[in-house]
Design an enzyme around this catalytic site. Sequence first.
Site: not given
Lengths: 338, 338
Positions: B47-48, B188
């Site tokens: 997610s990053h 997420d």
Amino acid sequence: MDNMVNLTLAELSGLSNRVLTANGMAADHAQAIAEVIVAGQRDECQSHGIYRLIVCVNTLRNGKVVRDAKPELIDVSPALVRVDAKFGYSQLAFQMGSKVLVQKARQVGIAALAINHCFHFSALWPEVEYLAGEGLAALAMTPSHSWVAPAGGTKPLFGTNPIAFAWPRPGRFPYVFDFATSAIARGDIELHRRAGKTIPLDWAVDATGQPTDDPAAAMRGAMMTFGGHKGSALCAMVELLAGPLIGDLTSAGSTAYDQGVGATPCHGELILAFNPSMFSSGNSDDDLQRAEALFGGIVDQGARLPSQRRFDARLRSEANGVEVPRQLLADVLALIPG
Amino acid sequence: MDNMVNLTLAELSGLSNRVLTANGMAADHAQAIAEVIVAGQRDECQSHGIYRLIVCVNTLRNGKVVRDAKPELIDVSPALVRVDAKFGYSQLAFQMGSKVLVQKARQVGIAALAINHCFHFSALWPEVEYLAGEGLAALAMTPSHSWVAPAGGTKPLFGTNPIAFAWPRPGRFPYVFDFATSAIARGDIELHRRAGKTIPLDWAVDATGQPTDDPAAAMRGAMMTFGGHKGSALCAMVELLAGPLIGDLTSAGSTAYDQGVGATPCHGELILAFNPSMFSSGNSDDDLQRAEALFGGIVDQGARLPSQRRFDARLRSEANGVEVPRQLLADVLALIPG
């Protein structure tokens, strides 16, 4: 016969001072400790009220604590002050160091107070509330004894490692929280044991690593952290910041130092203070209003602010005194040598 | 056809820079952002990683962010530095401010960096890891948008409000954690939605306040905090310290500022740095050894250190490159104007 006894806060203070000095505590330490015990009972924090006199006298009698320690203040830098408590209780050290902490935070915006070599048994909220009363935000933490397993483990390593925080609210009780990073405070398990009650299965494991509802088995096994791996990580952070960072013991080190006598943990404490008017870009009143809007957003949807129950109890106790279980009072009075 | 594509870290960096500059980002900002995106993908923080390019370009296109902002550094005190990011992305502001933060922490023991008026979308661990690499302990936090309900409530008020911490371990990866004080990171939930998966019932409530396993309903409702009332209290602390304390917006303020366009949150960030060799009473090596004994006590009972999975991934990625879903890569490449 009524199982509860009503005492005024003045009576509670006198009793606490009497019990402590009768057990050899120096008068200045006894007064400082009585203040936090009265505050705990007043706010109906049962595990930090009059019950703590039993813990305190036990620690005095086993000879670990220096009853007349003279804390020494070391002015380290414009942002850092240390107080060596010289193996006495922490309260006098905090009283001495916190005045300097306030000055430093006012001058440079953020400052830290490290207390070393202290016996610590009180809640942290009296300390962060004091700093909030000075217009500062505050964050405090200590390790304890190694009673708590890391997430994914079953063996005691961490302490119950409380974190307390306060935010100043002029004219109102501050926003304050103070919680153990363990699932529950150690004192709450002990109170369940004394009351013959079972505990929830997610508080602790027994010595074989299995979840248990028996408080005595829990105290021989390992407590759990709150919040799974996140709570466990925070618990470790407290070990590091209020232990090795400040040149003091981890909870495991404190347990080793105790040598099995069951005294109050001996370790360090870290307290940070933040000065909003120096941190903000100048519109400090607007900033405080933004914080108030946050609190409004919590309360307006029916959620509670932390410590609200404690502040409600405080107002009741200040008006009507406190109710203490008769048996607990008898146990405390029995601490005064005949 | 294989659903995954292998890219070297250099290819990933080039791609990230290309996507950002092709969408009008100034070269210095693009480079700083590419570094954290590469770091995220390298450590398999999905997610990053490269996914964030989509979020980033969306924010660029909706006109909220200043693409060539020149951060301004304000040296407030011996312990406090502020950087006004001038409504650009946060990375350049951090690069500028962190060098001064390191100097101050070395000189006075504890120091704070407040970044104001920045668009923030990256994880915090690259920042605290940088500080640990300089021999400092570090704590960082930011609010986000108001997506999370306080414990006892069902309406969005708090952000996902990450807290990150690092402790230096000479010659090894630092002890690092970085987690949302929400039950889960917003990204997420979005990744579950994109993958057509349900979510656990304790992550969020829908717009009517009922628990939901539908990620889309969760994103219209309210996320929960981790750890019940304790996690909720910490989440509020992040709002206060990285918002009103530093003269910047709460998550609700950031959402209001966004005016519904769905940009990355615009707010402040607070980073604290602690110098162990000044905090400790002189035996800094002993103190670091005491910290190592704590980590040993975690690992030896079969528990994991936080970020261990990330560090394992880092070693793999540095050797073999990263695996990126083919569809995600196509979505990212589509961001380059024709």
